[in-house]
Design an enzyme around this catalytic site. Structure first.
Site, PDB file in Angstrom:
ATOM      1  N   MET A  23       0.832  -1.200   0.000  1.00  0.00           N
ATOM      2  CA  MET A  23       0.000   0.000   0.000  1.00  0.00           C
ATOM      3  C   MET A  23       0.870   1.254   0.000  1.00  0.00           C
ATOM      4  O   MET A  23       0.403   2.347   0.325  1.00  0.00           O
ATOM      5  CB  MET A  23      -0.950   0.009   1.190  1.00  0.00           C
ATOM      6  N   GLY A  24       2.149   1.091  -0.367  1.00  0.00           N
ATOM      7  CA  GLY A  24       3.032   2.248  -0.427  1.00  0.00           C
ATOM      8  C   GLY A  24       3.560   2.629   0.946  1.00  0.00           C
ATOM      9  O   GLY A  24       3.549   1.835   1.882  1.00  0.00           O
ATOM     10  N   ALA A  25       4.057   3.882   1.045  1.00  0.00           N
ATOM     11  CA  ALA A  25       4.743   4.346   2.262  1.00  0.00           C
ATOM     12  C   ALA A  25       5.823   3.337   2.625  1.00  0.00           C
ATOM     13  O   ALA A  25       5.902   2.846   3.741  1.00  0.00           O
ATOM     14  CB  ALA A  25       3.753   4.553   3.406  1.00  0.00           C
TER      15      ALA A  25
ATOM     16  N   HIS B 208       9.456  -3.510   3.407  1.00  0.00           N
ATOM     17  CA  HIS B 208       9.020  -3.725   2.026  1.00  0.00           C
ATOM     18  C   HIS B 208      10.203  -4.049   1.113  1.00  0.00           C
ATOM     19  O   HIS B 208      10.124  -4.927   0.252  1.00  0.00           O
ATOM     20  CB  HIS B 208       8.312  -2.476   1.488  1.00  0.00           C
TER      21      HIS B 208
ATOM     22  N   GLU C 285       5.641 -11.215   7.414  1.00  0.00           N
ATOM     23  CA  GLU C 285       5.003 -11.962   8.502  1.00  0.00           C
ATOM     24  C   GLU C 285       4.499 -11.047   9.606  1.00  0.00           C
ATOM     25  O   GLU C 285       3.824 -11.528  10.521  1.00  0.00           O
ATOM     26  CB  GLU C 285       5.980 -12.988   9.078  1.00  0.00           C
TER      27      GLU C 285
END
Length: 284
Positions: free
Chosen positions: A30-32, A37, A148
Site C-alpha cells: 500500500m506504499g509508504a 518492504h 510476517e
C-alpha cells in the site's frame, strides 16, 4: 522500471516479462515503503527472474472510522525506491481501475478472518482477500511475498488461495518473510510514521514484553498469567489500550488455552497515540 496504471497495459507488460519461460515474483504493497518492504523485494529478486510490485491503498479494507484519508501516500519516492531495487514493473492502479463502476463482488474467508483484527475491524479481511485475489489475477505471478508482521493477513491470503484453487501463485507459493525490526525491536510499519519520538520509544516496549511472555510460556509458566502480565507491561509502557494479546495456532488461528508445544504465534494489537500497532512472534 515501467510504472503502469491501466490493466490492459499491465497485461501486455506481464506477457512480455514471461517470454521464454521467465518467472515473476510479486510484492503487493500500500506504499509508504520502508526497509521491510524492500526486504520483500530483495527476497523476490532471489526467487524469480523479474519482480512486479504494486502500490494501491485499498479503500475496501478500511473501516468508516479508520485512517484511509490520512494513510501516507508518497508515490514518487516509493517508485524511486522500487526502481533502485531492480523492480521491473510497478502496478499502480487507480480506485476506478480496481473497482470499476458497478463492481459487486466480495471474497470472505471464514474462520481465520473472524478473530483478532477481524473481530475489531469488521470487513477488513474481506477487503484484503478481495483485492489480493484481484491482484493475483492481474499480475499472474509464480510466487508472491508478504511480510510476517501481519500474520493473520498471511493466513487469510493462503486460505483464500487454497480454497479458490489459485494457480498463479499456488497457495504454497505465497511466501511469508520474517518481520523486519528497528534496532529497538519495534516492528517496521508504515503506521510508525504516526508516532512521536517519545511514542516510538514507548512502542518498542511491546516487542520486549512479547519476548518475555514467550520465554515464560516456553519455560512452563501458566499461559493466562503470562499473557496478562504481558498486557499489563504494554499498558505500563504508555499504550492506551490492548485490543488483544493471544496465543493462537499458527495455521488456523484457533485460540490456545495452553501451549503444549504446538506450532503457535503470539499475536498482539495495541494503541498508542494516533497509531494502532500489531505484532506477532513464533512460540516454540
Amino acid at each position: 522500471m515501467q510504472t503502469i496504471n491501466r490493466l490492459e497495459d499491465l497485461r501486455k507488460a506481464v506477457d512480455a516479462l514471461k517470454i521464454g519461460g521467465k518467472t515473476i515474483a510479486f510484492v503487493p504493497t500500500m506504499g509508504a515503503l520502508h526497509e521491510g518492504h524492500l526486504t520483500l523485494v530483495r527476497e523476490a529478486r532471489a526467487r524469480a527472474d523479474h519482480v512486479v510490485a504494486s502500490i494501491f491503498v485499498n479503500p475496501r479494507q478500511f473501516g468508516p472510522t479508520e485512517d484511509l484519508d490520512a494513510y501516507p501516500r508518497r508515490m514518487a519516492a516509493d517508485a524511486a525506491l522500487l526502481e533502485a531495487e531492480g523492480v521491473a514493473v510497478l502496478w499502480a492502479p487507480t480506485v476506478d481501475q480496481m473497482y470499476p463502476r458497478g463492481y459487486a463482488t466480495n471474497i470472505s474467508v471464514s474462520g481465520v478472518s473472524d478473530v483478532a483484527c477481524g473481530a475489531s475491524r469488521p470487513g477488513h479481511f474481506d477487503g484484503v482477500a478481495t483485492v489480493v485475489c484481484k491482484l493475483f489475477n492481474q499480475v499472474r505471478p509464480d510466487v508472491a511475498l508478504f511480510g510476517e508482521k501481519d500474520w493473520q493477513q498471511l493466513a487469510v491470503i493462503r486460505r483464500m488461495a487454497r480454497d479458490l484453487d489459485l494457480t498463479q501463485p499456488y497457495a504454497d507459493d505465497i511466501i511469508g518473510v520474517e518481520t523486519v525490526r528497528e534496532a529497538s525491536g519495534l516492528a517496521m510499519s508504515s503506521r510508525n510514521q504516526y508516532l512521536t519520538a517519545q511514542e516510538r520509544d514507548q512502542a518498542a516496549q511491546m516487542s520486549a514484553a512479547m519476548r518475555r511472555a514467550i520465554a515464560a510460556i516456553e519455560g512452563g509458566a501458566e499461559l493466562e498469567q503470562s499473557l496478562d502480565t504481558m498486557k499489563a507491561e504494554i499498558l505500563a509502557a504508555g499504550f492506551t489500550s490492548v485490543d488483544y494479546g493471544d496465543l493462537r495456532d499458527a495455521d488456523t488461528l484457533e485460540t490456545l488455552f495452553e501451549w503444549g508445544g504446538r506450532k503457535a504465534r503470539l499475536l498482539v494489537a495495541a494503541r498508542i497515540g494516533a497509531a494502532r500497532l500489531i505484532d506477532n512472534m513464533s512460540v516454540g
